[in-house]
Write a protein that holds these residues in place. Structure first.
Motif, mmCIF file in Angstrom:
data_model
loop_
_atom_site.group_PDB
_atom_site.id
_atom_site.type_symbol
_atom_site.label_atom_id
_atom_site.label_comp_id
_atom_site.label_asym_id
_atom_site.label_seq_id
_atom_site.Cartn_x
_atom_site.Cartn_y
_atom_site.Cartn_z
ATOM 1 N N SER A 390 0.809 -1.225 0.000
ATOM 2 C CA SER A 390 0.000 0.000 0.000
ATOM 3 C C SER A 390 0.842 1.274 0.000
ATOM 4 O O SER A 390 0.337 2.350 -0.322
ATOM 5 C CB SER A 390 -0.947 0.010 1.203
ATOM 6 N N GLU A 391 2.138 1.160 0.346
ATOM 7 C CA GLU A 391 2.976 2.366 0.359
ATOM 8 C C GLU A 391 3.133 2.964 -1.035
ATOM 9 O O GLU A 391 3.447 4.149 -1.179
ATOM 10 C CB GLU A 391 4.351 2.059 0.958
ATOM 11 N N ILE A 392 2.901 2.158 -2.079
ATOM 12 C CA ILE A 392 3.043 2.691 -3.435
ATOM 13 C C ILE A 392 1.962 3.725 -3.743
ATOM 14 O O ILE A 392 2.118 4.529 -4.665
ATOM 15 C CB ILE A 392 3.030 1.575 -4.504
ATOM 16 N N ILE A 393 0.884 3.713 -2.973
ATOM 17 C CA ILE A 393 -0.173 4.705 -3.183
ATOM 18 C C ILE A 393 0.351 6.094 -2.841
ATOM 19 O O ILE A 393 0.157 7.055 -3.590
ATOM 20 C CB ILE A 393 -1.416 4.364 -2.336
ATOM 21 N N ASP A 394 1.030 6.206 -1.704
ATOM 22 C CA ASP A 394 1.589 7.499 -1.298
ATOM 23 C C ASP A 394 2.744 7.919 -2.195
ATOM 24 O O ASP A 394 3.033 9.113 -2.326
ATOM 25 C CB ASP A 394 2.066 7.438 0.155
ATOM 26 N N MET A 395 3.411 6.944 -2.801
ATOM 27 C CA MET A 395 4.565 7.243 -3.654
ATOM 28 C C MET A 395 4.177 7.469 -5.110
ATOM 29 O O MET A 395 5.039 7.689 -5.959
ATOM 30 C CB MET A 395 5.571 6.086 -3.580
ATOM 31 N N TYR A 396 2.896 7.444 -5.409
ATOM 32 C CA TYR A 396 2.449 7.529 -6.805
ATOM 33 C C TYR A 396 2.885 8.827 -7.478
ATOM 34 O O TYR A 396 2.699 9.920 -6.947
ATOM 35 C CB TYR A 396 0.922 7.422 -6.873
ATOM 36 N N VAL A 397 3.481 8.678 -8.650
ATOM 37 C CA VAL A 397 3.732 9.810 -9.545
ATOM 38 C C VAL A 397 3.324 9.360 -10.947
ATOM 39 O O VAL A 397 3.317 8.158 -11.242
ATOM 40 C CB VAL A 397 5.217 10.247 -9.548
ATOM 41 N N PRO A 398 2.974 10.271 -11.823
ATOM 42 C CA PRO A 398 2.602 9.878 -13.184
ATOM 43 C C PRO A 398 3.705 9.056 -13.845
ATOM 44 O O PRO A 398 4.897 9.295 -13.622
ATOM 45 C CB PRO A 398 2.397 11.222 -13.891
ATOM 46 N N VAL A 399 3.309 8.103 -14.657
ATOM 47 C CA VAL A 399 4.268 7.181 -15.259
ATOM 48 C C VAL A 399 5.327 7.908 -16.076
ATOM 49 O O VAL A 399 6.511 7.537 -16.052
ATOM 50 C CB VAL A 399 3.537 6.129 -16.132
ATOM 51 N N ASP A 400 4.937 8.956 -16.793
ATOM 52 C CA ASP A 400 5.913 9.654 -17.633
ATOM 53 C C ASP A 400 6.962 10.381 -16.797
ATOM 54 O O ASP A 400 8.123 10.490 -17.205
ATOM 55 C CB ASP A 400 5.199 10.649 -18.558
ATOM 56 N N VAL A 401 6.555 10.878 -15.626
ATOM 57 C CA VAL A 401 7.511 11.541 -14.730
ATOM 58 C C VAL A 401 8.489 10.519 -14.166
ATOM 59 O O VAL A 401 9.708 10.727 -14.160
ATOM 60 C CB VAL A 401 6.779 12.276 -13.588
ATOM 61 N N GLU A 402 7.960 9.397 -13.684
ATOM 62 C CA GLU A 402 8.827 8.363 -13.113
ATOM 63 C C GLU A 402 9.813 7.844 -14.158
ATOM 64 O O GLU A 402 11.012 7.692 -13.884
ATOM 65 C CB GLU A 402 7.987 7.214 -12.564
ATOM 66 N N TYR A 403 9.313 7.589 -15.354
ATOM 67 C CA TYR A 403 10.189 7.066 -16.410
ATOM 68 C C TYR A 403 11.262 8.087 -16.787
ATOM 69 O O TYR A 403 12.445 7.742 -16.915
ATOM 70 C CB TYR A 403 9.367 6.692 -17.644
#
Length: 447
Positions: A390-403
């Motif tokens: 569930s920690e990935i919810i707080d760490m969510y960023v748009p896929v293009d930004v992460e990539y």
């Protein structure tokens, strides 16, 4: 204390010490009769009612007191300019008497617009965790401390002793003053020796550090406004220095304009604490005037990018996870970092939206599953992964930004791991581990 003009009245000791700041605004007029012509016998109740409370007709007050209308209005303006009290600072031992009287008397006497705006309290100074005393041999005179460490190092150690508004006793550590000398000299050398250097090109990591600078100014400003001076200093120096070190580690060579901004901003943020050093650095980098009286730095809210902070955390986690894997895979030649497929981010975004609307995690996942049109097996697997991580919810960023951030970090990761690192999207990857990739949790495969 007997009331000077009516000895039948006695002033209670705390009463006359809780609104004396109001007297400060009038003092110069009353203490210099040769200049203003006001005598004690002219200080009728009508004088104080008009000057402090705005009651009465100024012409009538002038007739009663013999004080010119223009002077009465000037004194009234002087009081109104300085009041209310913005901040009352006192010792914690006065919290239950003096400061209570301070509040109650202002409320009882003055209109709401002249009530105090803030109170700050502090404790007693300790030295190395012990009460200071000559018998213990830990008694430090301020002039001796300044002579031994310098005024700036003493100020540094004092604010680090505990200058936040709490009831805790501040603890002066001589070792902190020793360290302050080293930090100050290091900062002077770095700032004056590197100002104006750096590359011209702009990268994603530069956007992150620009966000850091703006966040720092915002946070330090808020802490200063709350009189949380130690926290402000820690944020302005130590935390910003740590982030700058990470920036240098990531970027290799800093961006020239950002490096200049960093040196200027840190110098100005440190100016309230170590003004002499700030002024020295300010002159050395070629700025005019004094840092200590320069306008406080401002921040641009639009340049604060929380998603870039999260993306940098993802880079750090990838580095840590890869190092852990390297301990197990001794003969690895290269590393593939696979960023999760776009549909996984879309589903996670729906989950996060449902959570923000008040749903519980399991309910949010169920709501989100109804909104996607993908093979049920894939969606079900991802839903289970979200529930377990569930920690990935707080760490969510748009896929293009992460990539984009991870792709730009390829060279950095390769340098840190001493292996060739390739960042790729799940949709284009041939990695055997690609399907286990999650938003903010890229899959790592070593060959």
């Amino acid at each position: 204390t007997h009331l000077p003009w009516d000895p039948d009245w006695v002033i209670e000791s705390l009463s006359d010490s809780t609104i004396y700041m109001a007297y400060y605004t009038l003092a110069k007029y009353l203490q210099h009769p040769e200049k203003y012509g006001i005598k004690p016998e002219q200080l009728k109740p009508e004088f104080f009612d008009y000057v402090l409370l705005g009651h009465g007709n100024v012409a009538e007050v002038s007739k009663i007191t013999g004080i010119p209308i223009e002077l009465l209005d000037e004194i009234r303006r002087e009081f109104s300019y300085w009041y209310p009290v913005d901040l009352r600072i006192s010792g914690k031992d006065l919290l239950y008497n003096h400061l209570v009287f301070f509040i109650m008397h202002h409320v009882a006497i003055f209109p709401r617009e002249f009530w105090p705006r803030g109170i700050s309290v502090n404790g007693w100074i300790l030295v190395s965790g012990e009460k200071m005393g000559k018998s213990k041999g830990n008694f430090i005179l301020l002039r001796d401390a300044i002579k031994y460490w310098s005024a700036s190092a003493v100020r540094w150690a004092e604010v680090m002793a505990g200058a936040d508004s709490t009831l805790e006793d501040p603890n002066f550590e001589p070792s902190m003053a020793d360290l302050a000398v080293e930090e100050i000299l290091s900062w002077i050398d770095y700032a004056s020796g590197n100002y104006g250097t750096g590359r011209v090109e702009r990268f994603k990591i530069d956007d992150w550090f620009e966000s850091v600078l703006n966040q720092t100014v915002k946070k330090v400003t808020e802490l200063m406004d709350k009189t949380m001076y130690k926290s402000a200093f820690v944020e302005a120096y130590y935390n910003l220095q740590n982030k700058f070190k990470w920036y240098l580690r990531r970027a290799g060579t800093p961006n020239r304009e950002l490096l200049k901004q960093f040196i200027e901003i840190q110098t100005l943020l440190l100016a309230p604490f170590i003004p002499h050093i700030a002024d020295e650095v300010w002159e050395r980098i070629g700025e005019s005037g004094y840092a200590s009286i320069h306008p406080w730095p401002t921040y641009d809210e639009s340049k604060i990018k929380v998603e870039l902070d999260l993306a940098e955390e993802i880079v750090k986690r990838v580095l840590e996870d890869a190092r852990e894997l390297l301990r197990l895979v001794k003969q690895a030649r290269s590393v593939k970092v696979t960023v999760a497929a776009r549909w996984k981010y879309d589903l996670l975004a729906e989950v996060k939206k449902a959570l923000m609307e008040g749903a519980k995690l399991n309910e949010a996942i169920r709501i989100s599953l109804r909104k996607v049109s993908l093979p049920s097996k894939l969606v079900s697997q991802l839903a289970q992964s979200i529930a377990k991580n569930s920690e990935i919810i707080d760490m969510y960023v748009p896929v293009d930004v992460e990539y984009a951030v991870l792709k730009e970090a390829e060279e950095f990761l390769s340098r840190e791991l001493n292996l060739k690192v390739v960042v790729e999207r799940e949709e284009e990857s041939s990695s055997p581990k690609r399907e286990i990739s999650l938003p903010s949790r890229p899959a790592i495969y070593m060959e």
